[in-house]
Design a protein around this motif. Structure first.
Motif, PDB file in Angstrom:
ATOM      1  N   GLU A 105       0.829  -1.203   0.000  1.00 19.59           N
ATOM      2  CA  GLU A 105       0.000   0.000   0.000  1.00 19.59           C
ATOM      3  C   GLU A 105       0.867   1.259   0.000  1.00 19.59           C
ATOM      4  O   GLU A 105       0.559   2.236  -0.683  1.00 19.59           O
ATOM      5  N   VAL A 106       1.940   1.242   0.779  1.00 23.93           N
ATOM      6  CA  VAL A 106       2.845   2.397   0.812  1.00 23.93           C
ATOM      7  C   VAL A 106       3.510   2.573  -0.549  1.00 23.93           C
ATOM      8  O   VAL A 106       3.583   3.687  -1.087  1.00 23.93           O
ATOM      9  N   ARG A 107       3.997   1.480  -1.132  1.00 20.14           N
ATOM     10  CA  ARG A 107       4.670   1.568  -2.434  1.00 20.14           C
ATOM     11  C   ARG A 107       3.716   2.039  -3.528  1.00 20.14           C
ATOM     12  O   ARG A 107       4.067   2.891  -4.351  1.00 20.14           O
ATOM     13  N   VAL A 108       2.507   1.515  -3.526  1.00 26.09           N
ATOM     14  CA  VAL A 108       1.536   1.909  -4.551  1.00 26.09           C
ATOM     15  C   VAL A 108       1.103   3.353  -4.355  1.00 26.09           C
ATOM     16  O   VAL A 108       0.906   4.091  -5.331  1.00 26.09           O
ATOM     17  N   GLU A 109       0.965   3.785  -3.112  1.00 26.37           N
ATOM     18  CA  GLU A 109       0.611   5.187  -2.853  1.00 26.37           C
ATOM     19  C   GLU A 109       1.647   6.125  -3.456  1.00 26.37           C
ATOM     20  O   GLU A 109       1.320   7.137  -4.096  1.00 26.37           O
ATOM     21  N   HIS A 110       2.924   5.800  -3.296  1.00 26.87           N
ATOM     22  CA  HIS A 110       3.987   6.624  -3.881  1.00 26.87           C
ATOM     23  C   HIS A 110       3.998   6.492  -5.400  1.00 26.87           C
ATOM     24  O   HIS A 110       4.279   7.468  -6.109  1.00 26.87           O
ATOM     25  N   ALA A 111       3.695   5.309  -5.905  1.00 26.24           N
ATOM     26  CA  ALA A 111       3.630   5.131  -7.350  1.00 26.24           C
ATOM     27  C   ALA A 111       2.518   5.984  -7.959  1.00 26.24           C
ATOM     28  O   ALA A 111       2.693   6.573  -9.041  1.00 26.24           O
ATOM     29  N   CYS A 112       1.384   6.080  -7.274  1.00 23.99           N
ATOM     30  CA  CYS A 112       0.290   6.926  -7.756  1.00 23.99           C
ATOM     31  C   CYS A 112       0.735   8.375  -7.871  1.00 23.99           C
ATOM     32  O   CYS A 112       0.406   9.066  -8.850  1.00 23.99           O
ATOM     33  N   ARG A 113       1.468   8.832  -6.884  1.00 25.81           N
ATOM     34  CA  ARG A 113       1.955  10.218  -6.934  1.00 25.81           C
ATOM     35  C   ARG A 113       2.886  10.416  -8.118  1.00 25.81           C
ATOM     36  O   ARG A 113       2.781  11.423  -8.843  1.00 25.81           O
TER      37      ARG A 113
END
Length: 287
Positions: free
Chosen positions: A235-243
């Motif tokens: 979830e943390v990695r995907v959140e940063h990927a979205c940004r």
């Protein structure tokens, strides 16, 4: 790091507190307090942690957090660069449920707000896309008399109950604070993952951060976040990927590697599991 029971400064002749944050960044530590918190983010971006939810925050997010809900708004790294011109601004009400008294129990006209305050134990959010009459009222909150401020607070709570886009944030309901050592461990775990998400992080690594055995850590994390370690890390990695998908010119494969994924197929699979869509579809929607 110590347990983070945050003390909200009070005003002797008020039953609530109005606060305007205008600074280089928001308070950067996971914390909780016995007051409800209603916050409009006017400026600022970063990672939002509310209970077991990890997501982005952005301008014109309106948050309602119940008493003792752990939360933090972690600004992006560019806010902390030397000579950074980034800054944040937010308008907040802090109030205790006791301020409202029996009026919500005895008045059928206000029962919908009473139900909203129960829902706030999970944290709720409305994402406005820009200024609205409601947000403009909040931006002028310091110009109002205390009575008018109270009316604005009640008006906003009423608006939240009438807005279909209102979303629950945390899957876990928070009513009473956990043990101080649990908050310390959670903060250490979140900070470590948010700092090192682009690197390889093993279960042993993160268990050592929490000062627990791997088995005890898995049980601890499941109890307090209802997630496994791999779910939390993804979830943390995907959140940063979205940004990065929205704000950078990097390719999808470059973003995948920058966020800690060793191959593109795994990134695509994990991204869809968290967001419900493929990275390419997310990028099209963002554009």
């Amino acid at each position: 790091m110590k347990a983070l029971l945050f003390r909200v400064p009070t005003v002797d002749d008020r039953s609530f507190r109005v606060q305007i944050d205008n600074d280089k960044h928001f308070y950067q530590r996971l914390h909780f307090h016995p007051e409800f918190q209603l916050t409009l983010i006017k400026e600022g971006t970063g990672t939002l942690v509310v209970g077991d939810r990890i997501d982005r925050f952005q301008p014109y997010d309106l948050l309602l957090l119940g008493a003792n809900v752990p939360h933090v708004m972690l600004n992006d790294t560019d806010y902390f660069q030397p000579n950074s011109k980034r800054h944040v601004m937010a308008y907040s009400f802090f109030f205790k449920e006791s301020m409202l008294g029996d009026i919500f129990i005895k008045s059928p006209e206000l029962m919908h707000i009473a139900e909203l305050l129960k829902e706030a134990s999970h944290g709720v959010r409305i994402r406005f896309t820009g200024p609205t009459p409601l947000t403009r009222k909040l931006e002028k909150i310091n110009e109002q008399r205390p009575f008018e401020q109270l009316l604005i607070l009640l008006s906003i709570l009423d608006t939240i109950t009438l807005t279909p886009e209102c979303e629950r944030l945390s899957g876990t309901s928070y009513k009473n604070p956990n043990k101080p050592v649990d908050h310390q461990r959670l903060e250490n775990v979140f900070n470590f993952i948010l700092t090192n998400y682009a690197d390889v992080i093993t279960l042993d690594d993160i268990a050592n951060v929490a000062n627990l055995t791997p088995h005890a850590f898995c049980r601890f994390l499941r109890t307090h976040t209802r997630k496994t370690f791999s779910q939390l890390l993804n979830e943390v990695r995907v959140e940063h990927a979205c940004r990065l998908l929205k704000d950078s010119a990097q390719s999808i494969s470059q973003i995948a590697f920058a966020c800690g994924y060793a191959n593109l197929s795994n990134f695509n699979r994990q991204f869809k599991q968290v967001t419900g869509m493929a990275p390419r579809d997310y990028l099209k929607k963002a554009n």
